[in-house]
Write a protein that holds these residues in place. Structure first.
Motif, PDB file in Angstrom:
ATOM      1  N   PHE A  93       0.758  -1.182  -0.201  1.00 40.70           N
ATOM      2  CA  PHE A  93      -0.079   0.106  -0.206  1.00 40.70           C
ATOM      3  C   PHE A  93       0.685   1.272   0.065  1.00 40.70           C
ATOM      4  CE2 PHE A  93      -2.138  -3.491   2.360  1.00 40.70           C
ATOM      5  CZ  PHE A  93      -3.271  -3.673   1.643  1.00 40.70           C
ATOM      6  N   SER A  95       0.664   3.774   2.035  1.00 46.24           N
ATOM      7  CA  SER A  95       0.878   4.256   3.343  1.00 46.24           C
ATOM      8  C   SER A  95       1.531   3.100   4.412  1.00 46.24           C
ATOM      9  CB  SER A  95      -0.307   4.793   4.191  1.00 46.24           C
ATOM     10  OG  SER A  95      -1.431   3.955   4.048  1.00 46.24           O
ATOM     11  N   ASN A  97       0.793   0.618   5.603  1.00 49.38           N
ATOM     12  CA  ASN A  97       0.075  -0.013   6.319  1.00 49.38           C
ATOM     13  C   ASN A  97       0.614  -1.314   7.347  1.00 49.38           C
ATOM     14  OD1 ASN A  97      -2.073   1.245   5.323  1.00 49.38           O
ATOM     15  ND2 ASN A  97      -3.428  -0.407   4.933  1.00 49.38           N
ATOM     16  N   LEU A  98       1.785  -0.844   8.140  1.00 50.15           N
ATOM     17  CA  LEU A  98       2.361  -1.638   9.087  1.00 50.15           C
ATOM     18  C   LEU A  98       1.763  -1.635  10.351  1.00 50.15           C
ATOM     19  CD1 LEU A  98       5.958  -1.145   8.270  1.00 50.15           C
ATOM     20  CD2 LEU A  98       4.657  -2.817   7.317  1.00 50.15           C
ATOM     21  N   LEU A  99       1.681  -2.609  11.073  1.00 50.52           N
ATOM     22  CA  LEU A  99       1.229  -2.567  12.563  1.00 50.52           C
ATOM     23  C   LEU A  99       2.123  -1.846  13.349  1.00 50.52           C
ATOM     24  CD1 LEU A  99      -0.127  -6.237  13.049  1.00 50.52           C
ATOM     25  CD2 LEU A  99      -1.286  -4.239  12.103  1.00 50.52           C
ATOM     26  N   ARG A 101       4.113  -0.266  16.561  1.00 55.98           N
ATOM     27  CA  ARG A 101       4.725  -1.011  17.702  1.00 55.98           C
ATOM     28  C   ARG A 101       4.800  -2.452  17.566  1.00 55.98           C
ATOM     29  NH1 ARG A 101       0.867   1.446  22.133  1.00 55.98           N
ATOM     30  NH2 ARG A 101      -0.474   1.613  20.446  1.00 55.98           N
ATOM     31  N   THR A 102       4.995  -2.865  16.542  1.00 54.80           N
ATOM     32  CA  THR A 102       5.144  -4.393  16.098  1.00 54.80           C
ATOM     33  C   THR A 102       6.673  -4.463  15.408  1.00 54.80           C
ATOM     34  OG1 THR A 102       2.810  -4.497  16.129  1.00 54.80           O
ATOM     35  CG2 THR A 102       4.023  -6.253  15.286  1.00 54.80           C
ATOM     36  N   GLU A 106       7.431  -9.471  12.997  1.00 54.75           N
ATOM     37  CA  GLU A 106       6.227  -9.815  13.193  1.00 54.75           C
ATOM     38  C   GLU A 106       4.976  -9.230  12.225  1.00 54.75           C
ATOM     39  OE1 GLU A 106       5.532 -10.228  17.945  1.00 54.75           O
ATOM     40  OE2 GLU A 106       6.579  -8.528  17.385  1.00 54.75           O
ATOM     41  N   LEU A 110       2.809 -11.566   9.533  1.00 53.15           N
ATOM     42  CA  LEU A 110       1.265 -11.504   9.466  1.00 53.15           C
ATOM     43  C   LEU A 110       0.311 -12.409   8.793  1.00 53.15           C
ATOM     44  CD1 LEU A 110      -1.018  -9.914  11.112  1.00 53.15           C
ATOM     45  CD2 LEU A 110      -0.968  -8.256   9.317  1.00 53.15           C
ATOM     46  N   PRO A 111       0.814 -12.152   7.243  1.00 50.54           N
ATOM     47  CA  PRO A 111      -0.132 -13.023   6.324  1.00 50.54           C
ATOM     48  C   PRO A 111      -0.225 -14.782   6.804  1.00 50.54           C
ATOM     49  CG  PRO A 111       1.151 -11.500   5.168  1.00 50.54           C
ATOM     50  CD  PRO A 111       1.712 -11.458   6.497  1.00 50.54           C
ATOM     51  N   LEU A 113       0.013 -16.048   9.645  1.00 49.55           N
ATOM     52  CA  LEU A 113      -0.701 -16.190  10.854  1.00 49.55           C
ATOM     53  C   LEU A 113      -2.057 -16.567  10.544  1.00 49.55           C
ATOM     54  CD1 LEU A 113       0.063 -13.154  13.485  1.00 49.55           C
ATOM     55  CD2 LEU A 113       0.383 -15.625  13.779  1.00 49.55           C
ATOM     56  N   ARG A 159       6.708  -8.264   3.455  1.00 39.28           N
ATOM     57  CA  ARG A 159       5.246  -9.039   3.889  1.00 39.28           C
ATOM     58  C   ARG A 159       4.592  -9.330   2.636  1.00 39.28           C
ATOM     59  NH1 ARG A 159       1.434  -4.739   6.804  1.00 39.28           N
ATOM     60  NH2 ARG A 159       1.240  -4.119   4.386  1.00 39.28           N
TER      61      ARG A 159
END
Lengths: 247, 406
Positions: A93, A95, A97-99, A101-102, A106, A110-111, A113, A159
């Motif tokens: 994306f 922006s 779109n990372l999480l 404080r992670t 990790e 994500l995908p 998980l 990711r």
């Protein structure tokens, strides 16, 4: 070779806004082969976001057919679409779109998980390899706030690679970056493309298109141009040619 | 999607918002702790009442003259003269569920030993009194049936009386004392029982044969009470019925006439007092339960904000393959984790505050296991109940809209 990954035929998408029907896509057709680096260009309102949503299996066409990796997407349920996104598409994306404080690792995990076929060990290993591939093997534990914009986008690229997708779908992936950094990112995309990864890049910046092998131009819901780039510029060379910034 | 992964995701979200999570939990913590502490106080006072009454003889059945009005403003039963020695003998002869029975007459007066005197109450009974009241002797012996027959002037004293008329700590056994003007020989000292819950000093008593008290002190021919004890605590209610029937027959009462006496078991007394304290407990627990409910609403509120705030994250999770059910579970697990952790902390806080109440305020408390189980279960249910709506909302989001949400 030349395996068709994306097959689109007479794709239409209409939205109802009040009493009006908006024709976002008016019946477009194209195919994307394995190993291609396609940019989809168009100004705002051209329908490229709608096309991106459909290509990304986030939305369904009103009519026409869409096949990704020989799976007919039409009539799939919400959950089945989620599985397709999980296994066949890598999203990038504008922006990032990372999480927050992670850690980078990790974020990249994500995908996986959401894929019950992948064990914890395999997940960690694949995430690590993906980060190495984008040149961030030494920053696995960093959180997004500890990374620059370019590095954050690299994490996002890692990711998108981690689930071995048939296609990476980038939405204005360089839109938030300065010229230098965006050339760095484009050079990374070109590297990945050389390794055989199919990339579809949605953008409105014409110079980005010069780094791709093929460009599709949309206007008012129709394809007005679809051409192969004869003279693909190397982002790495362009980067080297940029004047050195003095800090 | 493996549940374990969802747990990790939810756990991570909680850890990332430590302060907020803790504040959210606070409602649950206080609610659970309050429920446990309130129930512990309620149970504690109930148990203390029960044990006090039991120490007075839990099998005990009291028969008083006069109609039973059972109100708090009971008239003085002593003025009614419907209970006689004959009644006592008939009950003793006919009843099958009583193992001890004694007539009882009592009157106040001055206990005097030389220059020391003390106002007390003298109870005229037979030797079975000790078994009914479950009192032992710390010294000396009880008077015998023969001494009752002969109306001997012998007494047993409670510790309070001993302390007051023998202030120098001499052995009272064998001494002559006077009750009002009548001399008595002290033949025993009763075991100390202390104060009961109603603040009555159970050691401020003088015990003598009922014949002696009836004839020589009070000069009456009726009885103030008949005390008996049922074979067992379980038989007490039936014994009450039996005694009532015997006495009705004895007093030749017609069916339409009310009893001219009252028979009560300790069990009834216990339940009277217990029901008061139970009502109080219910009130306390209701208040505590409301705070638990508010805690639950707090969770819902925070989960709702959390869903809004993380709309973009939800969009991303959906884009990379998270199904609606995964998102639902994630938020639900988060809510449940918050409420259960809050529940555990609440149990700990509840138990420790109960301990402090017992240690520093010296209130009787008793933590019932069921109170822990119930408040914990309520907590988990609260988590599911109040977490469901926000989680449902998150799961129903459209990924495209969510991704573009700012």
């Amino acid at each position: 070779m030349n395996k068709e990954i994306i097959k689109i035929n007479d794709l239409k998408r209409e939205f109802t806004m009040g009493n009006e029907i908006v024709h976002a896509l008016r019946g477009i057709s194209f195919t994307i082969n394995e190993g291609e680096f396609v940019t989809i260009m168009g100004s705002s309102g051209s329908g490229k976001s709608t096309l991106l949503n459909i290509l990304g299996c986030l939305d369904q066409p009103t009519s026409g057919t869409y096949e990704i990796d020989n799976v007919k997407v039409k009539d799939l349920s919400r959950n089945e679409l989620a599985t397709i996104r999980n296994e066949k598409i890598g999203f990038i994306f504008q922006s990032y779109n990372l999480l927050a404080r992670t850690s980078a690792l990790e974020n990249v995990e994500l995908p996986l998980l959401y894929n019950s076929k992948v064990s914890t060990e395999e997940r960690k290993e694949r995430a690590y390899k993906a980060l190495e591939m984008v040149g961030l093997g030494d920053r696995m534990g960093h959180t997004p706030s500890q990374l620059s914009g370019g590095q954050q986008q690299r994490v996002a690229i890692a990711r998108s690679l981690v689930n071995n997708p048939v296609m990476i779908l980038a939405d204005e992936a360089t839109g938030n970056l300065d010229t230098r950094t965006s050339y760095e990112i484009m050079s990374l995309f070109q590297e990945l493309n050389e390794k055989g990864i199919t990339i579809t890049f949605v953008t409105h910046e014409p110079d980005i298109a010069t780094f791709s092998s093929r460009t599709i131009v949309l206007k008012d819901g129709n394809i007005i141009k679809d051409y192969l780039n004869k003279d693909i510029k190397s982002a790495a060379t362009e980067l080297a040619a940029l004047p050195v910034e003095d800090h | 999607m493996r549940l374990l992964n969802l747990f990790k995701i939810a756990f991570k979200a909680i850890v990332l918002n430590k302060v907020r999570t803790l504040l959210t939990m606070l409602g649950i913590i206080i609610g659970v702790a309050a429920v446990i502490a309130m129930l512990a106080i309620g149970e504690g006072s109930k148990e203390s009442i029960r044990s006090t009454i039991s120490s007075m003889g839990s099998n005990m059945i009291t028969i008083r003259p006069g109609e039973d009005d059972r109100g708090p403003a009971r008239g003085s039963g002593g003025d009614v003269q419907t209970l006689t020695l004959n009644d006592y003998e008939v009950i003793k002869e006919k009843s099958t569920l009583l193992n001890y029975i004694t007539p009882l007459v009592n009157g106040g007066g001055q206990v005097i030993n030389g220059a020391n005197n003390w106002p007390s109450t003298i109870y005229g009974v037979n030797p079975e009194y000790l078994d009914i009241k479950v009192v032992g002797l710390q010294n000396g012996s009880m008077f015998t049936d023969a001494e009752v027959q002969s109306a001997s002037k012998v007494v047993l004293l409670g510790q309070t009386v001993v302390d007051n008329i023998f202030p120098d700590g001499e052995d009272p056994i064998g001494k002559l004392i006077r009750f009002n003007s009548i001399p008595f020989k002290v033949i025993g000292v009763l075991e100390q029982k202390g104060e009961n819950t109603f603040g009555q000093d159970q050691d401020d008593v003088v015990i003598a044969p009922f014949t002696t008290v009836q004839k020589r002190i009070l000069a009456i021919d009726y009885l103030n009470q008949i005390l008996a004890s049922a074979v067992s605590e379980d038989d007490a209610p039936e014994a009450v019925t039996e005694v009532t029937e015997i006495l009705r027959a004895q007093h030749k009462l017609l069916d339409n006439q009310n009893d001219d006496f009252s028979v009560r078991s300790m069990e009834e007394l216990i339940s009277t007092f217990s029901s008061t304290s139970e009502m109080l407990t219910v009130l306390l627990v209701a208040v505590a339960g409301i705070s638990l409910l508010i805690g639950g609403i707090g969770i819902m509120n925070i989960m709702y904000v959390s869903v809004k705030e993380r709309t973009k994250e939800i969009g991303l999770r959906m884009a990379v393959g998270g199904k609606g059910s995964d998102i639902l579970m994630q938020f639900l697990i988060e809510a449940i984790l918050i409420s259960i952790t809050g529940g555990i902390l609440g149990v700990i806080l509840g138990l420790s505050s109960t301990y402090f109440i017992e240690t520093f305020l010296q209130w009787p408390t008793s933590v019932a296991l069921y109170s822990i189980i119930i408040s914990f279960a309520v907590c988990a249910v609260t988590g599911i109940f109040f977490g469901w709506y926000p989680a449902r909302k998150a799961a129903a989001l459209d990924p495209i809209t969510a991704l573009r949400y700012e």
